[in-house]
Structures are given as C-alpha cells and as structure tokens.
Design an enzyme around this catalytic site. Structure first.
Site, PDB file in Angstrom:
ATOM      1  N   LYS A  11       0.826  -1.218   0.000  1.00 28.89           N
ATOM      2  CA  LYS A  11       0.000   0.000   0.000  1.00 28.89           C
ATOM      3  C   LYS A  11       0.865   1.274   0.000  1.00 28.89           C
ATOM      4  O   LYS A  11       2.084   1.214   0.212  1.00 28.89           O
ATOM      5  CB  LYS A  11      -0.936  -0.042   1.213  1.00 28.89           C
ATOM      6  CG  LYS A  11      -1.978  -1.184   1.139  1.00 28.89           C
ATOM      7  CD  LYS A  11      -2.938  -1.134   2.325  1.00 28.89           C
ATOM      8  CE  LYS A  11      -3.996  -2.226   2.229  1.00 28.89           C
ATOM      9  NZ  LYS A  11      -4.963  -2.147   3.361  1.00 28.89           N
ATOM     10  N   TYR A  51     -12.422  -1.912  -3.506  1.00 28.84           N
ATOM     11  CA  TYR A  51     -12.922  -2.011  -2.136  1.00 28.84           C
ATOM     12  C   TYR A  51     -14.448  -1.867  -2.075  1.00 28.84           C
ATOM     13  O   TYR A  51     -15.000  -1.524  -1.032  1.00 28.84           O
ATOM     14  CB  TYR A  51     -12.247  -0.961  -1.249  1.00 28.84           C
ATOM     15  CG  TYR A  51     -10.877  -1.392  -0.756  1.00 28.84           C
ATOM     16  CD1 TYR A  51     -10.722  -2.536   0.025  1.00 28.84           C
ATOM     17  CD2 TYR A  51      -9.740  -0.642  -1.030  1.00 28.84           C
ATOM     18  CE1 TYR A  51      -9.472  -2.936   0.490  1.00 28.84           C
ATOM     19  CE2 TYR A  51      -8.482  -1.039  -0.563  1.00 28.84           C
ATOM     20  CZ  TYR A  51      -8.361  -2.189   0.197  1.00 28.84           C
ATOM     21  OH  TYR A  51      -7.131  -2.587   0.668  1.00 28.84           O
ATOM     22  N   THR A  93      -5.656  -7.041  10.748  1.00 28.52           N
ATOM     23  CA  THR A  93      -5.943  -5.760  10.080  1.00 28.52           C
ATOM     24  C   THR A  93      -5.411  -4.589  10.901  1.00 28.52           C
ATOM     25  O   THR A  93      -4.772  -3.677  10.368  1.00 28.52           O
ATOM     26  CB  THR A  93      -7.466  -5.594   9.885  1.00 28.52           C
ATOM     27  OG1 THR A  93      -7.963  -6.755   9.227  1.00 28.52           O
ATOM     28  CG2 THR A  93      -7.777  -4.348   9.079  1.00 28.52           C
ATOM     29  N   ARG A 104       2.325  -6.637   9.302  1.00 28.91           N
ATOM     30  CA  ARG A 104       1.635  -5.477   9.889  1.00 28.91           C
ATOM     31  C   ARG A 104       2.201  -5.110  11.253  1.00 28.91           C
ATOM     32  O   ARG A 104       2.273  -3.928  11.612  1.00 28.91           O
ATOM     33  CB  ARG A 104       0.130  -5.732   9.914  1.00 28.91           C
ATOM     34  CG  ARG A 104      -0.483  -5.560   8.512  1.00 28.91           C
ATOM     35  CD  ARG A 104      -1.871  -6.078   8.437  1.00 28.91           C
ATOM     36  NE  ARG A 104      -2.573  -5.650   7.220  1.00 28.91           N
ATOM     37  CZ  ARG A 104      -3.719  -6.169   6.806  1.00 28.91           C
ATOM     38  NH1 ARG A 104      -4.294  -7.140   7.510  1.00 28.91           N
ATOM     39  NH2 ARG A 104      -4.303  -5.740   5.704  1.00 28.91           N
ATOM     40  N   ASN A 114      -2.059   0.180   6.784  1.00 31.79           N
ATOM     41  CA  ASN A 114      -1.536  -1.073   7.355  1.00 31.79           C
ATOM     42  C   ASN A 114      -0.673  -1.854   6.360  1.00 31.79           C
ATOM     43  O   ASN A 114      -0.562  -3.073   6.436  1.00 31.79           O
ATOM     44  CB  ASN A 114      -2.668  -1.919   7.947  1.00 31.79           C
ATOM     45  CG  ASN A 114      -3.712  -2.288   6.928  1.00 31.79           C
ATOM     46  OD1 ASN A 114      -3.590  -1.959   5.741  1.00 31.79           O
ATOM     47  ND2 ASN A 114      -4.752  -2.968   7.372  1.00 31.79           N
ATOM     48  N   HIS A 117      -2.252  -5.517   1.528  1.00 32.67           N
ATOM     49  CA  HIS A 117      -3.533  -6.185   1.291  1.00 32.67           C
ATOM     50  C   HIS A 117      -3.246  -7.617   0.886  1.00 32.67           C
ATOM     51  O   HIS A 117      -2.252  -7.890   0.206  1.00 32.67           O
ATOM     52  CB  HIS A 117      -4.306  -5.499   0.146  1.00 32.67           C
ATOM     53  CG  HIS A 117      -5.441  -6.348  -0.368  1.00 32.67           C
ATOM     54  ND1 HIS A 117      -6.686  -6.352   0.221  1.00 32.67           N
ATOM     55  CD2 HIS A 117      -5.504  -7.266  -1.372  1.00 32.67           C
ATOM     56  CE1 HIS A 117      -7.466  -7.226  -0.418  1.00 32.67           C
ATOM     57  NE2 HIS A 117      -6.773  -7.791  -1.392  1.00 32.67           N
ATOM     58  N   GLU A 128      -9.453 -10.743  -7.931  1.00 32.81           N
ATOM     59  CA  GLU A 128      -8.535  -9.612  -7.741  1.00 32.81           C
ATOM     60  C   GLU A 128      -7.342  -9.686  -8.701  1.00 32.81           C
ATOM     61  O   GLU A 128      -6.920  -8.671  -9.255  1.00 32.81           O
ATOM     62  CB  GLU A 128      -8.069  -9.572  -6.284  1.00 32.81           C
ATOM     63  CG  GLU A 128      -9.208  -9.205  -5.327  1.00 32.81           C
ATOM     64  CD  GLU A 128      -8.869  -9.339  -3.851  1.00 32.81           C
ATOM     65  OE1 GLU A 128      -9.759  -9.092  -3.024  1.00 32.81           O
ATOM     66  OE2 GLU A 128      -7.712  -9.683  -3.507  1.00 32.81           O
TER      67      GLU A 128
HETATM   68  N1  UDP Z   1      -9.758  -0.441   7.265  1.00 39.40           N
HETATM   69  C1  UDP Z   1      -9.851   0.804   7.887  1.00 39.40           C
HETATM   70  N2  UDP Z   1     -10.562   0.896   9.050  1.00 39.40           N
HETATM   71  C2  UDP Z   1     -11.185  -0.175   9.619  1.00 39.40           C
HETATM   72  C3  UDP Z   1     -11.084  -1.425   8.978  1.00 39.40           C
HETATM   73  C4  UDP Z   1     -10.373  -1.521   7.804  1.00 39.40           C
HETATM   74  O1  UDP Z   1      -9.306   1.794   7.405  1.00 39.40           O
HETATM   75  O2  UDP Z   1     -11.815  -0.012  10.681  1.00 39.40           O
HETATM   76  C5  UDP Z   1      -8.993  -0.535   6.005  1.00 39.40           C
HETATM   77  C6  UDP Z   1      -7.635  -1.248   6.167  1.00 39.40           C
HETATM   78  O3  UDP Z   1      -6.692  -0.612   5.293  1.00 39.40           O
HETATM   79  C7  UDP Z   1      -7.953  -2.657   5.712  1.00 39.40           C
HETATM   80  C8  UDP Z   1      -8.955  -2.397   4.593  1.00 39.40           C
HETATM   81  O4  UDP Z   1      -9.737  -1.311   5.076  1.00 39.40           O
HETATM   82  O5  UDP Z   1      -6.796  -3.360   5.306  1.00 39.40           O
HETATM   83  C9  UDP Z   1      -9.858  -3.564   4.255  1.00 39.40           C
HETATM   84  O6  UDP Z   1     -10.491  -4.010   5.429  1.00 39.40           O
HETATM   85  P1  UDP Z   1     -10.660  -5.576   5.720  1.00 39.40           P
HETATM   86  O7  UDP Z   1     -11.598  -5.720   6.873  1.00 39.40           O
HETATM   87  O8  UDP Z   1     -11.000  -6.289   4.454  1.00 39.40           O
HETATM   88  O9  UDP Z   1      -9.203  -6.005   6.253  1.00 39.40           O
HETATM   89  P2  UDP Z   1      -7.995  -6.846   5.629  1.00 39.40           P
HETATM   90  O10 UDP Z   1      -8.591  -8.000   4.856  1.00 39.40           O
HETATM   91  O11 UDP Z   1      -7.191  -5.912   4.762  1.00 39.40           O
HETATM   92  O12 UDP Z   1      -7.203  -7.310   6.836  1.00 39.40           O
END
Ligand code: UDP
Length: 140
Positions: A11, A51, A93, A104, A114, A117, A128
């Site tokens: 990212k 997203y 996450t 992370r 974070n 992805h 994807e």
């Molecule tokens: N994200 C955020 N706030 C939140 C949860 C998620 O900004 O409260 C962002 C974060 O960058 C995350 C992305 O949204 O990686 C996608 O969320 P997801 O729950 O799919 O998490 P991931 O699969 O990336 O762990």
C-alpha cells in the site's frame, strides 16, 4: 496442500517509506514466490471498485483516499496454501492486534495505513488477480 496464487498489494504507506523490499523479503523467506508484479497509481474509480464490498462502511471514503495517495505495488504470490499462508504472514488488520513477526506488526502505521492487502479466499484471489493482471503478465 495445493499450490495456489493469491493477490497482494503493498500500500501507499509502504511505497512512501521505501519498504517494498523489506516486506517482500518476509514473503520470499516464507516460501511465497512473486510471479507477477507492477507499480501503479490507482485511480479513484479503481480503488472504489476494488474495495466495493466496503462501500457502506464508515471508513470507505478515507480508505479510498489513502489507497490513491501514492503508488502501490500489485503482485501475485504463488505457493503452497498461498491464500491462508499470505494472510498469516500479513497479520491482523489492526497492527495493534497483529502477532509478532507479521508484516503489519513490523511495518504498519495504523489500522488504515496497514502496509499490505491480501486476498481472503481463493475465489477472491482469482477475481482480484484478473482485475489487475493479464494472464500473460503472470510468469511462474
Ligand atoms: N480499514 C480501515 N478501518 C477499519 C477497517 C479496515 O481503514 O476499521 C482498512 C484497512 O486498510 C484494511 C482495509 O480497510 O486493510 C480492508 O479491510 P478488511 O476488513 O477487508 O481487512 P484486511 O482484509 O485488509 O485485513
């Protein structure tokens, strides 16, 4: 266990801090192979589509802004059980909840910025990967 392909993004917080090599070293040391890779600037439309599943969530607008705030590296990782293995290497996450040694935990700045992805299922990995790569760009 089957050999799988999964989709990865490094990212904007990772490219900004020059961490792409350090993050990929974690993946490669763990046995995942980078079989496709390119550095791109996502457009707002691309980030919104990518997203789309989160479009009703309160963090959606900020997340899209973050994802287009700088270049990203999109890549395809291949290996045994690659989807779950990659998710394990990424960590939770929210970096505050991420296990020691995960990408992370090592590198993420916040729950939003974070660093990485990773696809959460084999089905989503295929969707994807096809969104960002032509078949001819993936070389195992
Ligand atoms: N994200 C955020 N706030 C939140 C949860 C998620 O900004 O409260 C962002 C974060 O960058 C995350 C992305 O949204 O990686 C996608 O969320 P997801 O729950 O799919 O998490 P991931 O699969 O990336 O762990």
């Amino acid at each position: 266990m089957a050999t799988e392909q999964t989709f990865s993004i490094l990212k904007p917080d990772a490219t900004r801090r020059n961490l792409t090599g350090a993050i990929n070293a974690v993946y490669e040391k763990a046995g995942l192979r980078i079989v496709a890779q390119k550095r791109i600037q996502m457009s707002q439309a691309m980030a919104e589509t990518f997203y789309g599943v989160h479009k009703e969530r309160p963090f959606f607008k900020d997340l899209v802004s973050f994802m287009i705030s700088g270049p990203v590296v999109v890549q395809v990782l291949e290996g045994e059980n690659a989807v779950a293995h990659h998710r394990e290497l990424m960590g939770a996450t929210n970096p505050a909840n991420a296990a020691e040694g995960t990408v992370r935990k090592l590198f993420a700045e916040s729950i939003e910025a974070n660093s990485v992805h990773g696809s959460d299922s084999l089905e989503n990995a295929a969707i994807e990967i096809a969104y960002f790569f032509a078949g001819s760009e993936i070389v195992g």
